[in-house]
Design an enzyme around this catalytic site. Structure first.
Site, mmCIF file in Angstrom:
data_model
loop_
_atom_site.group_PDB
_atom_site.id
_atom_site.type_symbol
_atom_site.label_atom_id
_atom_site.label_comp_id
_atom_site.label_asym_id
_atom_site.label_seq_id
_atom_site.Cartn_x
_atom_site.Cartn_y
_atom_site.Cartn_z
ATOM 1 N N ALA A 198 96.369 -116.678 78.838
ATOM 2 C CA ALA A 198 95.585 -115.512 78.417
ATOM 3 C C ALA A 198 96.423 -114.562 77.581
ATOM 4 O O ALA A 198 97.658 -114.602 77.619
ATOM 5 C CB ALA A 198 95.070 -114.793 79.655
ATOM 6 N N ASP A 257 93.532 -117.787 88.301
ATOM 7 C CA ASP A 257 92.884 -118.462 87.171
ATOM 8 C C ASP A 257 91.378 -118.195 87.197
ATOM 9 O O ASP A 257 90.770 -117.898 86.168
ATOM 10 C CB ASP A 257 93.152 -119.974 87.210
ATOM 11 C CG ASP A 257 94.540 -120.275 86.699
ATOM 12 O OD1 ASP A 257 94.718 -120.297 85.486
ATOM 13 O OD2 ASP A 257 95.450 -120.440 87.540
ATOM 14 N N ASP A 314 101.390 -127.012 82.138
ATOM 15 C CA ASP A 314 101.331 -126.466 83.503
ATOM 16 C C ASP A 314 100.359 -127.310 84.339
ATOM 17 O O ASP A 314 100.669 -127.715 85.462
ATOM 18 C CB ASP A 314 100.852 -125.005 83.498
ATOM 19 C CG ASP A 314 101.936 -124.033 83.019
ATOM 20 O OD1 ASP A 314 103.104 -124.447 82.902
ATOM 21 O OD2 ASP A 314 101.604 -122.861 82.760
HETATM 22 P P1 AMP Z 1 101.008 -119.051 83.526
HETATM 23 O O1 AMP Z 1 99.903 -119.949 83.971
HETATM 24 O O2 AMP Z 1 102.077 -118.789 84.503
HETATM 25 O O3 AMP Z 1 101.535 -119.570 82.247
HETATM 26 O O4 AMP Z 1 100.349 -117.636 83.249
HETATM 27 C C1 AMP Z 1 99.023 -117.442 82.838
HETATM 28 C C2 AMP Z 1 98.949 -116.191 82.036
HETATM 29 O O5 AMP Z 1 99.484 -115.102 82.795
HETATM 30 C C3 AMP Z 1 99.745 -116.184 80.746
HETATM 31 O O6 AMP Z 1 99.050 -116.790 79.676
HETATM 32 C C4 AMP Z 1 99.892 -114.703 80.519
HETATM 33 O O7 AMP Z 1 98.715 -114.117 80.040
HETATM 34 C C5 AMP Z 1 100.128 -114.192 81.914
HETATM 35 N N1 AMP Z 1 101.576 -114.204 82.198
HETATM 36 C C6 AMP Z 1 102.309 -115.188 82.750
HETATM 37 N N2 AMP Z 1 103.601 -114.845 82.829
HETATM 38 C C7 AMP Z 1 103.683 -113.606 82.302
HETATM 39 C C8 AMP Z 1 104.760 -112.693 82.097
HETATM 40 N N3 AMP Z 1 106.018 -112.994 82.420
HETATM 41 N N4 AMP Z 1 104.487 -111.481 81.549
HETATM 42 C C9 AMP Z 1 103.225 -111.154 81.196
HETATM 43 N N5 AMP Z 1 102.175 -111.959 81.362
HETATM 44 C C10 AMP Z 1 102.380 -113.190 81.899
HETATM 45 MG MG MG Z 2 99.999 -121.636 82.776
#
Ligand code: AMP
Ligand code: MG
Length: 406
Positions: A126, A223, A310
């Site tokens: 996102a 999610d 992921d």
């Molecule tokens: P992930 O599935 O861990 O990749 O995270 C899903 C979404 O969460 C990402 O696309 C970001 O919008 C948000 N997100 C994840 N990690 C971060 C971070 N370190 N800082 C800010 N937003 C994050």
């Molecule tokens: Mg992810």
């Protein structure tokens, strides 16, 4: 049949494991009767031992396995043609699970659904900033899904599409760096409703939800509870059926392998607590995914925060758990009423009180929630996290019947 526990369990190794299946769906069925109950009235000839006796035997077997060296456990697993990879703890768990299944089946104590024939792993990416404001309206920019066939124990197909954000059409540099998704990719992408329709067509192509039963799997509650729910609000579309119930793999994993809760969850998830605590950080999902993979001696393959990679890694974890005999069922669902949207506290009070329900209810996160104070949120988090529920994903030994759903 008399089951000896001081031999090297060969008596048990030869006992049949009965899996039930239907023409269309493949499901392992497991039901643990209450202590002492043997279903003897229905099938007296199939209950050679009472529930108590079976659990006593199992407890002895578990004790014996705990005394076995890693080499002895591996040798036994090899003899039984079971996977011999993993730490001593995992190997012992695998062996115990094998005997547990056999003994309970033999005593006619195993009967209810344990696995879905198919799983669809979803991991949204996102829009984000380096520090997300409490009411930051995350928009889904990548919609990936991986289809796992439980019977064949492999990934069958995947779906991937980027989505064009409308509220924040320009990705922050941080977001581009984090996810690897470029401005060009989102600019040339369809809007979320169209991508959602394509995803639902993909489900339909695989006859998921029609001919075949399946469950959506995510890592963590956000999610669906945050990204999908928030996106549907932004796009002004109704919340899709497939996102109403899902499997939070993190909960199944920590219960099955008996490891501590794997990562920050509610504090990580909630945007209501002070910004420095609410920021979704790489300490969140990536930390947890990495820990789960490490626990089963795997390493992340691909690019972290690429939604498809992921999801593929979550699929690897899921397949590993299937091989190890885990039960993987719905354990979270979302509340969707207009009252929830207006008053999250009321909704919190309606959270699953029924201990027979295997699911935890995830409250959608709305920007209007920002009126709550950090202290209120922490109180709610503590309240929710201290509830006892009977978990569907529990590897339900008698001694482990009640587990805190933390
Ligand atoms: P992930 O599935 O861990 O990749 O995270 C899903 C979404 O969460 C990402 O696309 C970001 O919008 C948000 N997100 C994840 N990690 C971060 C971070 N370190 N800082 C800010 N937003 C994050
Ligand atoms: Mg992810």
């Amino acid at each position: 049949m008399h089951l000896c526990v001081n031999c090297c369990f060969s008596c048990l190794a030869n006992a049949p494991v009965v899996l039930s299946s239907t023409a269309e769906d493949w499901e392992i069925e497991v039901r643990i009767s209450t202590k002492g109950e043997t279903d003897g009235d229905k099938n007296p000839q199939k209950s050679p031992l009472s529930g108590d006796a079976v659990y006593k035997e199992l407890s002895k077997i578990n004790g014996n396995i705990n005394q076995m060296s890693k080499a002895a456990v591996i040798s036994k697993l090899r003899e039984l043609k079971l996977n011999t990879e993993g730490s001593t703890e995992i190997l012992r768990k695998r062996l115990k699970n094998h005997y547990r299944k056999q003994k309970l089946t033999n005593a006619n104590l195993l009967t209810v659904s344990k696995l879905f024939p198919y799983y669809v792993i979803v991991d949204f990416e996102a829009t984000c900033e380096e520090v997300n404001a409490p009411n930051y309206p995350h928009e889904i920019i990548e919609f990936p899904a991986v289809l796992v066939d439980t019977e064949k124990q492999k990934v069958l197909d995947h779906f991937q599409a980027y989505c064009r954000p409308v509220l924040n059409p320009t990705l922050s540099d941080f977001c581009v760096e984090l996810t690897g998704i470029t401005q060009d990719q989102v600019e040339s992408a369809s809007l979320f409703p169209e991508v959602l329709a394509n995803f639902e067509a993909w489900l339909a192509k695989h006859k998921l939800g029609t001919k075949h039963k399946y469950a959506v799997v995510t890592d963590g509650p956000w999610d669906m509870g945050r990204f999908l729910y928030g996106q549907c609000k932004i796009s002004e579309i109704s919340y899709p059926q497939f996102g109403k119930k899902w499997v939070n793999i993190r909960k199944v994993f920590s219960n099955f392998y008996r490891c501590k809760r794997l990562a920050p969850t509610w504090d990580h998830f909630h945007t209501i607590v002070p910004v420095e605590q609410t920021n979704i950080t790489s300490q969140g999902q990536q930390f947890c995914l990495k820990l789960m993979l490490e626990h089963i001696e795997m390493i992340f393959e691909g690019r972290p925060h690429c939604g498809l990679d992921d999801a593929r890694n979550i699929a690897r974890i899921l397949l590993h758990m299937v091989k190890d005999g885990a039960s993987i069922q719905y354990n979270e669902r979302i509340h969707l009423t207009s009252r929830d949207a207006k008053n999250i506290q009321n909704a919190a009070n309606r959270i699953c009180h029924n201990c027979d329900s295997p699911e935890r209810t995830v409250m959608p996160i709305l920007s209007s929630d920002q009126n709550r104070t950090a202290a209120q949120v922490r109180r709610e988090v503590r309240k929710w996290e201290s509830r006892r529920v009977k978990l569907s994903d529990e590897d339900t030994d008698e001694e482990n019947r009640q587990v805190l759903d933390t």
